[in-house]
Enzyme design. Structure first.
Site, mmCIF file in Angstrom:
data_model
loop_
_atom_site.group_PDB
_atom_site.id
_atom_site.type_symbol
_atom_site.label_atom_id
_atom_site.label_comp_id
_atom_site.label_asym_id
_atom_site.label_seq_id
_atom_site.Cartn_x
_atom_site.Cartn_y
_atom_site.Cartn_z
ATOM 1 N N GLU A 203 0.626 -1.381 -4.792
ATOM 2 C CA GLU A 203 -0.492 -0.440 -4.668
ATOM 3 C C GLU A 203 -1.672 -0.936 -5.501
ATOM 4 O O GLU A 203 -1.500 -1.292 -6.668
ATOM 5 C CB GLU A 203 -0.052 0.950 -5.132
ATOM 6 C CG GLU A 203 -1.132 1.993 -5.167
ATOM 7 C CD GLU A 203 -1.800 2.201 -3.830
ATOM 8 O OE1 GLU A 203 -3.045 2.175 -3.802
ATOM 9 O OE2 GLU A 203 -1.095 2.382 -2.815
ATOM 10 N N ILE A 204 -2.856 -0.944 -4.908
ATOM 11 C CA ILE A 204 -4.036 -1.483 -5.577
ATOM 12 C C ILE A 204 -4.708 -0.481 -6.507
ATOM 13 O O ILE A 204 -5.352 -0.854 -7.480
ATOM 14 C CB ILE A 204 -5.044 -2.007 -4.518
ATOM 15 C CG1 ILE A 204 -6.102 -2.888 -5.179
ATOM 16 C CG2 ILE A 204 -5.692 -0.849 -3.755
ATOM 17 C CD1 ILE A 204 -7.001 -3.604 -4.179
ATOM 18 N N GLY B 120 0.846 -1.190 0.000
ATOM 19 C CA GLY B 120 0.000 0.000 0.000
ATOM 20 C C GLY B 120 0.878 1.236 0.000
ATOM 21 O O GLY B 120 0.783 2.094 0.872
ATOM 22 N N LEU C 80 2.170 1.225 6.169
ATOM 23 C CA LEU C 80 2.160 2.592 6.679
ATOM 24 C C LEU C 80 0.838 3.275 6.346
ATOM 25 O O LEU C 80 0.475 3.398 5.184
ATOM 26 C CB LEU C 80 3.330 3.379 6.088
ATOM 27 C CG LEU C 80 4.713 2.734 6.234
ATOM 28 C CD1 LEU C 80 5.794 3.656 5.675
ATOM 29 C CD2 LEU C 80 5.005 2.373 7.688
ATOM 30 N N ASP D 31 -5.643 1.683 5.245
ATOM 31 C CA ASP D 31 -7.056 2.029 5.365
ATOM 32 C C ASP D 31 -7.598 1.453 6.677
ATOM 33 O O ASP D 31 -7.522 0.250 6.910
ATOM 34 C CB ASP D 31 -7.820 1.437 4.176
ATOM 35 C CG ASP D 31 -9.260 1.908 4.091
ATOM 36 O OD1 ASP D 31 -9.798 2.367 5.119
ATOM 37 O OD2 ASP D 31 -9.841 1.820 3.004
ATOM 38 N N GLU E 69 1.215 10.459 3.229
ATOM 39 C CA GLU E 69 0.206 10.405 4.287
ATOM 40 C C GLU E 69 0.811 10.797 5.631
ATOM 41 O O GLU E 69 0.199 11.523 6.415
ATOM 42 C CB GLU E 69 -0.389 8.997 4.368
ATOM 43 C CG GLU E 69 -1.590 8.877 5.281
ATOM 44 C CD GLU E 69 -2.794 9.653 4.799
ATOM 45 O OE1 GLU E 69 -3.601 10.087 5.649
ATOM 46 O OE2 GLU E 69 -2.939 9.830 3.575
ATOM 47 N N SER F 225 6.445 9.289 3.875
ATOM 48 C CA SER F 225 5.291 9.056 3.005
ATOM 49 C C SER F 225 4.429 10.308 2.959
ATOM 50 O O SER F 225 4.445 11.135 3.877
ATOM 51 C CB SER F 225 4.455 7.873 3.519
ATOM 52 O OG SER F 225 3.809 8.207 4.734
ATOM 53 N N ASN G 234 -3.080 -6.645 -5.738
ATOM 54 C CA ASN G 234 -3.785 -6.753 -4.469
ATOM 55 C C ASN G 234 -2.961 -7.645 -3.559
ATOM 56 O O ASN G 234 -2.991 -8.868 -3.684
ATOM 57 C CB ASN G 234 -5.186 -7.336 -4.689
ATOM 58 C CG ASN G 234 -6.025 -7.333 -3.426
ATOM 59 O OD1 ASN G 234 -5.494 -7.194 -2.320
ATOM 60 N ND2 ASN G 234 -7.330 -7.482 -3.574
#
Length: 256
Positions: A102-103, A79, A157, A160, A237, A235, A137
């Protein structure tokens, strides 16, 4: 000379690619505003992915042009978002291969383009040849990419949080998946988790401490790890949490 209507249209069409160019003329890097996508994706949904039947079938050379014979990916950023921490890993560990998983399609496209731009910008030094990103995924296909005991480090990290109880089964940390992570991690390998949601942090700690193949690092061990300071804002985020003066909850676990 005054341009005719047709000439003006041709000129406009010729200029349009420059206007819509997703690459910054200043930095040479892709601009995120051209790759925006919803913050989260349903990992249980039946997305369309191409994935290898087994790790031996992965064409790593297409992602790492400078890969050496017998060299394997050592670090996985699961992710990876827009790739900020993945880039940091590449800079910190130039001899190791790191993969971002990463999806979300537009986000993974951004990371791929970002890495390509960084490689072009660093052509004289050969930097960033050791990082790559693939859209997949990880909750379904991790063992298709990595063999038993291959990975040294895994990073989760700011995953969700899936706040609703009915969606807790979608969380990237759960008992079933922890066994898969243990399979691809070597003994002594590390799992790094970071979130700004205390409830999710408690969930992660509880599930990992209940699993027989992990033990949590002490605070002293975690603080001594050179990666730890980078987890907070490398990151995108994490940097946002720092800007908003939010809380960070860190837990690192060792594979037994």
């Amino acid at each position: 000379m005054v341009a005719t209507g047709g000439q003006a249209q041709d000129q406009s069409q010729n200029q349009e690619p420059d206007v819509l160019n997703p690459t910054s003329a200043v930095t040479g890097l892709p601009q995120k505003r051209y790759y925006r996508q919803r913050a989260h994706s349903n990992p249980i949904a039946d997305h369309s992915f191409d994935y290898p039947a087994r790790p031996e079938d992965v064409d790593w050379r297409s992602m790492y042009p400078s890969i050496q014979q017998g060299q394997q990916v050592s670090f996985a950023d699961v992710g990876c978002g827009y790739g900020g921490f993945l880039v940091t890993l590449g800079e910190m560990f130039p001899e190791k291969l790191s993969i971002g998983m990463e999806i979300r399609v537009k986000v993974s496209d951004y990371v791929v383009d970002r890495i390509a731009a960084l490689r072009r910008r660093s052509a004289d030094t050969g930097a960033y040849q050791n990082i790559a990103c693939l859209r997949t995924n990880a909750m379904k296909y991790l063992p298709n990419y990595f063999s038993k005991g291959q990975l040294e480090k895994m990073f989760f990290l700011y995953p969700d949080p899936h706040f609703k109880r009915a969606k807790h089964k979608w969380r990237i940390i759960n008992q079933a998946l922890l066994s898969e992570y243990a399979y691809v991690l070597r003994k002594g390998g590390l799992v790094y988790t970071m979130t700004d949601v205390e409830d999710l942090h408690k969930w992660i700690v509880t599930h990992m401490e209940e699993h027989p193949l992990y033990e949590r690092l002490t605070e002293e061990e975690a603080n001594a790890d050179p990666i730890t300071p980078k987890l907070y804002q490398s990151s995108e985020e994490g940097a946002k949490v720092v800007r908003n003066k939010g809380d960070h909850f860190l837990a690192i676990f060792r594979r037994l």
